[in-house]
Design a protein around this motif. Structure first.
Motif, PDB file in Angstrom:
ATOM      1  N   MET A   1      34.346  36.991  57.010  1.00  0.00           N
ATOM      2  CA  MET A   1      35.188  37.117  55.839  1.00  0.00           C
ATOM      3  C   MET A   1      35.211  38.574  55.406  1.00  0.00           C
ATOM      4  SD  MET A   1      35.089  34.988  52.275  1.00  0.00           S
ATOM      5  CE  MET A   1      33.827  35.828  51.362  1.00  0.00           C
ATOM      6  N   SER A   2      36.418  39.125  55.213  1.00  0.00           N
ATOM      7  CA  SER A   2      36.526  40.518  54.806  1.00  0.00           C
ATOM      8  C   SER A   2      36.298  40.658  53.305  1.00  0.00           C
ATOM      9  CB  SER A   2      37.909  41.057  55.174  1.00  0.00           C
ATOM     10  OG  SER A   2      38.903  40.407  54.422  1.00  0.00           O
ATOM     11  N   THR A   3      35.847  41.835  52.933  1.00  0.00           N
ATOM     12  CA  THR A   3      35.636  42.141  51.530  1.00  0.00           C
ATOM     13  C   THR A   3      36.922  42.708  50.961  1.00  0.00           C
ATOM     14  OG1 THR A   3      33.342  42.657  52.023  1.00  0.00           O
ATOM     15  CG2 THR A   3      34.206  43.461  49.948  1.00  0.00           C
ATOM     16  N   ILE A   4      37.246  42.327  49.748  1.00  0.00           N
ATOM     17  CA  ILE A   4      38.445  42.841  49.109  1.00  0.00           C
ATOM     18  C   ILE A   4      38.072  43.595  47.848  1.00  0.00           C
ATOM     19  CG2 ILE A   4      39.940  41.046  50.034  1.00  0.00           C
ATOM     20  CD1 ILE A   4      39.913  39.739  47.242  1.00  0.00           C
ATOM     21  N   ARG A   5      38.998  44.409  47.389  1.00  0.00           N
ATOM     22  CA  ARG A   5      38.853  45.151  46.139  1.00  0.00           C
ATOM     23  C   ARG A   5      40.127  44.920  45.338  1.00  0.00           C
ATOM     24  NH1 ARG A   5      34.904  47.073  43.170  1.00  0.00           N
ATOM     25  NH2 ARG A   5      35.536  48.815  41.925  1.00  0.00           N
ATOM     26  N   ILE A   6      39.981  44.447  44.108  1.00  0.00           N
ATOM     27  CA  ILE A   6      41.116  44.129  43.250  1.00  0.00           C
ATOM     28  C   ILE A   6      41.205  45.148  42.132  1.00  0.00           C
ATOM     29  CG2 ILE A   6      42.134  42.415  41.703  1.00  0.00           C
ATOM     30  CD1 ILE A   6      40.460  40.316  43.223  1.00  0.00           C
ATOM     31  N   SER A   7      42.413  45.586  41.855  1.00  0.00           N
ATOM     32  CA  SER A   7      42.630  46.439  40.691  1.00  0.00           C
ATOM     33  C   SER A   7      43.852  45.929  39.948  1.00  0.00           C
ATOM     34  CB  SER A   7      42.800  47.905  41.094  1.00  0.00           C
ATOM     35  OG  SER A   7      43.887  48.061  41.964  1.00  0.00           O
ATOM     36  N   LEU A   8      43.848  46.150  38.654  1.00  0.00           N
ATOM     37  CA  LEU A   8      44.940  45.707  37.803  1.00  0.00           C
ATOM     38  C   LEU A   8      45.409  46.904  36.980  1.00  0.00           C
ATOM     39  CD1 LEU A   8      45.065  42.391  35.879  1.00  0.00           C
ATOM     40  CD2 LEU A   8      45.908  44.459  34.853  1.00  0.00           C
ATOM     41  N   ASP A   9      46.674  47.273  37.130  1.00  0.00           N
ATOM     42  CA  ASP A   9      47.242  48.419  36.421  1.00  0.00           C
ATOM     43  C   ASP A   9      47.671  47.968  35.030  1.00  0.00           C
ATOM     44  OD1 ASP A   9      48.811  50.489  35.409  1.00  0.00           O
ATOM     45  OD2 ASP A   9      49.581  51.024  37.386  1.00  0.00           O
ATOM     46  N   SER A  10      46.873  48.316  34.044  1.00  0.00           N
ATOM     47  CA  SER A  10      47.150  47.871  32.671  1.00  0.00           C
ATOM     48  C   SER A  10      48.421  48.501  32.102  1.00  0.00           C
ATOM     49  CB  SER A  10      45.957  48.157  31.763  1.00  0.00           C
ATOM     50  OG  SER A  10      45.650  49.532  31.772  1.00  0.00           O
ATOM     51  N   ASP A  11      48.863  49.620  32.677  1.00  0.00           N
ATOM     52  CA  ASP A  11      50.109  50.238  32.219  1.00  0.00           C
ATOM     53  C   ASP A  11      51.331  49.435  32.671  1.00  0.00           C
ATOM     54  OD1 ASP A  11      48.794  52.323  30.918  1.00  0.00           O
ATOM     55  OD2 ASP A  11      48.828  53.591  32.712  1.00  0.00           O
ATOM     56  N   LEU A  12      51.215  48.733  33.791  1.00  0.00           N
ATOM     57  CA  LEU A  12      52.315  47.906  34.302  1.00  0.00           C
ATOM     58  C   LEU A  12      52.317  46.497  33.733  1.00  0.00           C
ATOM     59  CD1 LEU A  12      52.445  48.728  38.127  1.00  0.00           C
ATOM     60  CD2 LEU A  12      54.103  49.372  36.365  1.00  0.00           C
ATOM     61  N   CYS A  13      51.144  45.990  33.394  1.00  0.00           N
ATOM     62  CA  CYS A  13      50.998  44.604  32.956  1.00  0.00           C
ATOM     63  C   CYS A  13      51.862  44.310  31.728  1.00  0.00           C
ATOM     64  CB  CYS A  13      49.532  44.314  32.640  1.00  0.00           C
ATOM     65  SG  CYS A  13      49.237  42.608  32.123  1.00  0.00           S
ATOM     66  N   ILE A  14      52.573  43.172  31.782  1.00  0.00           N
ATOM     67  CA  ILE A  14      53.408  42.750  30.647  1.00  0.00           C
ATOM     68  C   ILE A  14      52.830  41.526  29.947  1.00  0.00           C
ATOM     69  CG2 ILE A  14      55.525  43.768  31.583  1.00  0.00           C
ATOM     70  CD1 ILE A  14      56.317  40.876  32.467  1.00  0.00           C
ATOM     71  N   GLY A  15      51.681  41.057  30.412  1.00  0.00           N
ATOM     72  CA  GLY A  15      51.030  39.923  29.764  1.00  0.00           C
ATOM     73  C   GLY A  15      51.630  38.573  30.094  1.00  0.00           C
ATOM     74  N   GLY A  35      46.605  41.002  31.078  1.00  0.00           N
ATOM     75  CA  GLY A  35      45.694  40.603  32.126  1.00  0.00           C
ATOM     76  C   GLY A  35      44.506  41.532  32.235  1.00  0.00           C
ATOM     77  N   ALA A  36      43.379  40.976  32.661  1.00  0.00           N
ATOM     78  CA  ALA A  36      42.157  41.754  32.857  1.00  0.00           C
ATOM     79  C   ALA A  36      41.305  41.057  33.899  1.00  0.00           C
ATOM     80  CB  ALA A  36      41.385  41.880  31.549  1.00  0.00           C
ATOM     81  N   LEU A  37      40.560  41.853  34.653  1.00  0.00           N
ATOM     82  CA  LEU A  37      39.593  41.294  35.591  1.00  0.00           C
ATOM     83  C   LEU A  37      38.366  40.870  34.818  1.00  0.00           C
ATOM     84  CD1 LEU A  37      39.821  43.884  38.458  1.00  0.00           C
ATOM     85  CD2 LEU A  37      40.089  41.438  38.735  1.00  0.00           C
ATOM     86  N   LEU A  38      37.806  39.742  35.176  1.00  0.00           N
ATOM     87  CA  LEU A  38      36.537  39.335  34.585  1.00  0.00           C
ATOM     88  C   LEU A  38      35.455  40.301  35.067  1.00  0.00           C
ATOM     89  CD1 LEU A  38      36.823  35.490  35.046  1.00  0.00           C
ATOM     90  CD2 LEU A  38      36.738  36.713  32.872  1.00  0.00           C
ATOM     91  N   PRO A  39      34.475  40.607  34.241  1.00  0.00           N
ATOM     92  CA  PRO A  39      33.406  41.527  34.652  1.00  0.00           C
ATOM     93  C   PRO A  39      32.746  41.084  35.949  1.00  0.00           C
ATOM     94  CG  PRO A  39      33.245  41.018  32.308  1.00  0.00           C
ATOM     95  CD  PRO A  39      34.291  40.106  32.879  1.00  0.00           C
ATOM     96  N   GLY A  40      32.603  42.043  36.871  1.00  0.00           N
ATOM     97  CA  GLY A  40      31.959  41.763  38.145  1.00  0.00           C
ATOM     98  C   GLY A  40      32.834  41.057  39.158  1.00  0.00           C
ATOM     99  N   ARG A  41      34.107  40.885  38.867  1.00  0.00           N
ATOM    100  CA  ARG A  41      34.999  40.148  39.785  1.00  0.00           C
ATOM    101  C   ARG A  41      35.958  41.066  40.545  1.00  0.00           C
ATOM    102  NH1 ARG A  41      33.993  34.548  39.273  1.00  0.00           N
ATOM    103  NH2 ARG A  41      32.090  34.570  38.040  1.00  0.00           N
ATOM    104  N   GLU A  42      35.664  42.358  40.580  1.00  0.00           N
ATOM    105  CA  GLU A  42      36.541  43.304  41.271  1.00  0.00           C
ATOM    106  C   GLU A  42      36.649  43.012  42.764  1.00  0.00           C
ATOM    107  OE1 GLU A  42      33.970  44.175  39.306  1.00  0.00           O
ATOM    108  OE2 GLU A  42      34.967  45.054  37.566  1.00  0.00           O
ATOM    109  N   ASP A  43      35.691  42.221  43.288  1.00  0.00           N
ATOM    110  CA  ASP A  43      35.721  41.849  44.707  1.00  0.00           C
ATOM    111  C   ASP A  43      36.336  40.467  44.925  1.00  0.00           C
ATOM    112  OD1 ASP A  43      33.778  40.175  43.711  1.00  0.00           O
ATOM    113  OD2 ASP A  43      32.251  40.744  45.169  1.00  0.00           O
ATOM    114  N   GLY A  44      36.894  39.896  43.872  1.00  0.00           N
ATOM    115  CA  GLY A  44      37.517  38.590  43.974  1.00  0.00           C
ATOM    116  C   GLY A  44      36.557  37.428  43.932  1.00  0.00           C
ATOM    117  N   ALA A  45      35.269  37.700  43.977  1.00  0.00           N
ATOM    118  CA  ALA A  45      34.220  36.672  43.907  1.00  0.00           C
ATOM    119  C   ALA A  45      34.428  35.555  44.926  1.00  0.00           C
ATOM    120  CB  ALA A  45      34.133  36.110  42.493  1.00  0.00           C
TER     121      ALA A  45
END
Length: 67
Positions: A1-15, A35-45
């Motif tokens: 299973m590959s590791t992923i990295r998630i990012s969320l651009d808060s400037d683009l987010c419209i909610g 939208g926001a990432l839950l703490p510690g979930r940047e890898d998608g958990a």
């Protein structure tokens, strides 16, 4: 299973909330309704719905990268 990295651009987010609805173990909405990432979930958990949440974002504010 590959590791992923998630990012969320808060400037683009419209909610729209699709990320939190699609992958609630990875995303939430902040106090302002954006939208926001839950703490510690940047890898998608290990949640297979993290990529689907990125696809469902109407403004493509979520990026999922393989690392």
């Amino acid at each position: 299973m590959s590791t992923i990295r998630i990012s969320l651009d808060s400037d683009l987010c419209i909610g729209a909330g699709q990320c939190a609805l699609t992958a609630p173990n990875v995303f939430t909405q902040d106090d302002d309704g954006f939208g926001a990432l839950l703490p510690g979930r940047e890898d998608g958990a290990g949640d297979p719905l993290a990529r689907e949440a990125a696809r469902s974002c109407p403004v493509q504010a979520i990026t999922v990268e393989d690392s």
